[in-house]
Design a protein around this motif. Structure first.
Motif, PDB file in Angstrom:
ATOM      1  N   THR A  27       0.813  -1.218   0.000  1.00  0.00           N
ATOM      2  CA  THR A  27       0.000   0.000   0.000  1.00  0.00           C
ATOM      3  C   THR A  27       0.843   1.264   0.000  1.00  0.00           C
ATOM      4  O   THR A  27       0.333   2.350   0.233  1.00  0.00           O
ATOM      5  N   TYR A  31       0.130   6.045   0.467  1.00  0.00           N
ATOM      6  CA  TYR A  31       0.581   6.750   1.667  1.00  0.00           C
ATOM      7  C   TYR A  31       1.252   8.068   1.310  1.00  0.00           C
ATOM      8  O   TYR A  31       2.040   8.141   0.358  1.00  0.00           O
ATOM      9  N   ARG A  99      -1.008   6.831   6.701  1.00  0.00           N
ATOM     10  CA  ARG A  99      -2.037   6.082   5.979  1.00  0.00           C
ATOM     11  C   ARG A  99      -3.123   6.995   5.434  1.00  0.00           C
ATOM     12  O   ARG A  99      -4.318   6.727   5.541  1.00  0.00           O
ATOM     13  N   ASP A 111       2.256   7.381  10.775  1.00  0.00           N
ATOM     14  CA  ASP A 111       1.999   6.089  11.416  1.00  0.00           C
ATOM     15  C   ASP A 111       3.232   5.184  11.447  1.00  0.00           C
ATOM     16  O   ASP A 111       3.317   4.288  12.294  1.00  0.00           O
TER      17      ASP A 111
END
Length: 123
Positions: A27, A31, A99, A111
């Protein structure tokens, strides 16, 4: 997500360095990312941030025109090109990921953090 920063070192004032931060995870491309630095005896500060696709960036006034952040989502890597380095750029540089898609400048907005890489600018 795990972040691995590299590229720090000793450089003379006026010189250049390129920091890299490689990330694990699928992912990464969703981000926003940032580079923070912490000088000895000072709080950690955000120097640059980039949104998820590289289309929006933030630069601290102290580095504008000298530092450039870029990201390669295909390689899960973010870069910080630092030119015209000054003594006051000395510090530990941390890459961070959040995120969310948009940029941020506060530590609490992020994060995930890399381990830091030391940049020392000498006269």
């Amino acid at each position: 997500v795990q972040l691995q920063a590299s590229g720090g070192g000793l450089v003379q004032a006026g010189g250049s360095l390129r920091l890299s931060c490689a990330a694990s995870g699928r992912t990464f491309g969703t981000y926003a990312l940032g580079w923070f630095r912490q000088a000895r005896g000072k709080e950690r500060e955000c120097v640059v941030s980039v949104n998820w696709n590289g289309g929006n960036t933030y630069y601290a006034d102290s580095v504008k025109g000298r530092f450039t952040i870029s990201r390669d989502n295909a390689k899960n890597t973010v870069y910080l090109q630092m030119n015209s380095l000054k003594l006051e750029d000395t510090g530990v540089y941390y890459c961070a990921a959040r995120r969310f898609l948009g940029i941020a400048t506060t530590e609490t907005a992020y994060d995930y953090w890399g381990q830091g890489t030391l940049v020392t600018v000498s006269s």
